[in-house]
Motif scaffolding. Structure first.
Motif, PDB file in Angstrom:
ATOM      1  N   LYS A 157      -6.195   3.567   7.932  1.00  0.00           N
ATOM      2  CA  LYS A 157      -5.402   4.619   8.560  1.00  0.00           C
ATOM      3  C   LYS A 157      -3.953   4.466   8.125  1.00  0.00           C
ATOM      4  N   LYS A 158      -3.257   5.563   8.108  1.00  0.00           N
ATOM      5  CA  LYS A 158      -1.899   5.564   7.574  1.00  0.00           C
ATOM      6  C   LYS A 158      -0.987   4.609   8.336  1.00  0.00           C
ATOM      7  N   GLU A 159      -1.165   4.528   9.640  1.00  0.00           N
ATOM      8  CA  GLU A 159      -0.228   3.750  10.441  1.00  0.00           C
ATOM      9  C   GLU A 159      -0.535   2.258  10.489  1.00  0.00           C
ATOM     10  N   ARG A 160      -1.653   1.850   9.953  1.00  0.00           N
ATOM     11  CA  ARG A 160      -2.098   0.470  10.130  1.00  0.00           C
ATOM     12  C   ARG A 160      -2.386  -0.208   8.801  1.00  0.00           C
ATOM     13  N   SER A 210       0.856  -1.179   0.000  1.00  0.00           N
ATOM     14  CA  SER A 210       0.000   0.000   0.000  1.00  0.00           C
ATOM     15  C   SER A 210       0.890   1.226   0.000  1.00  0.00           C
ATOM     16  N   TYR A 211       0.606   2.176  -0.908  1.00  0.00           N
ATOM     17  CA  TYR A 211       1.416   3.380  -0.997  1.00  0.00           C
ATOM     18  C   TYR A 211       0.696   4.605  -0.448  1.00  0.00           C
ATOM     19  N   ASP A 212      -0.517   4.395   0.071  1.00  0.00           N
ATOM     20  CA  ASP A 212      -1.262   5.490   0.688  1.00  0.00           C
ATOM     21  C   ASP A 212      -2.499   4.885   1.339  1.00  0.00           C
ATOM     22  N   VAL A 213      -3.156   5.683   2.165  1.00  0.00           N
ATOM     23  CA  VAL A 213      -4.383   5.218   2.798  1.00  0.00           C
ATOM     24  C   VAL A 213      -5.383   4.819   1.716  1.00  0.00           C
TER      25      VAL A 213
END
Lengths: 117, 114
Positions: B70-73, B49-52
């Motif tokens: 989410k960005k962190e998960r 994944s390169y973005d949310v």
């Protein structure tokens, strides 16, 4: 598609001696990155060293150095003054710089290094 | 230091169960990856994944899906686990584009499907 080959499934070295792990790769690209990663037993994978293909100078990180032969598509890792803590699985990896592929790494199958006291 | 954590070190599931593997990174990295590691085969990319909410298939996506809300998960989902999905699963993250080309790995989840 790129491929990475590590021809030595296992290697061993005596403590304090030098060992070289081999890696060859296949690509039609002219610019890319190459990496060696280390995975100690039951521990997280960490980066050992990286090489940019456009750089002729071989990368060095303390006791770790590489022999990068671009024309031969060869990227070997030399570990000098081997220590018991160097015992691990070592993976060679290739990273393209083109398009979406530049996000991902292509790994070899790994070389298990044993260090004998 | 970058920290990548995975929800479980060891997991045992039954054939046919839905399995969720979770990965969290704390460095605001754009890119996240799921690899599968098998003896003699090295690491193979399942999805990244390169973005949310953005994802792309890797080399062996069959039987897997992912979610990044989410960005962190970054979650790896096995919709109906099978015995051939018994493996070590590694999550990794990296920064944007070529500026941060190192991938940072989590400790891995060893999944056994019986």
């Amino acid at each position: 598609a790129q491929t990475v080959t590590q021809s030595q499934p296992e290697m061993s070295v005596q403590e304090a001696e030098t060992v070289t792990l081999s890696c060859t790769y296949d690509t039609s690209e002219s610019d890319y990155y190459l990496f060696w990663y280390k995975q100690p037993p039951s521990r997280q994978m960490i980066l050992v060293i990286r090489q940019e293909a456009y750089k002729q100078q071989n990368a060095t990180e303390n006791r770790f150095s590489v022999n990068f032969q671009k024309a031969a598509k060869s990227f070997s890792l030399k570990i000098s003054d081997s220590q018991l803590g160097d015992a691990a699985m070592y993976f060679c990896a290739y990273r393209s710089l083109l398009g979406r592929s530049n996000y991902k790494l292509t790994f070899g199958k790994g070389t298990l290094l044993t260090v004998n006291p | 230091d970058v920290k990548v954590t995975q929800s479980s070190r060891y997991l045992v599931k039954r054939t046919g169960e839905k399995v969720f593997l979770e990965c969290v990174q704390d460095m605001d990295h754009e890119n996240m990856f799921w690899y599968r590691q098998d003896p003699g085969l090295g690491l193979r990319l399942i999805y990244f994944s390169y973005d949310v909410k953005m994802k792309e298939k890797g080399d062996i996506p069959e039987g897997y899906s992912v979610s990044r809300e989410k960005k962190e998960r970054f979650s790896l989902i096995l919709e109906s686990a099978s015995t051939n999905q018994t493996s070590m699963y590694l999550c990794a993250s990296s920064g944007p584009g070529q500026a941060h080309y190192e991938q940072y790995f989590g400790p891995g989840t060893r999944l056994t499907v019986t």
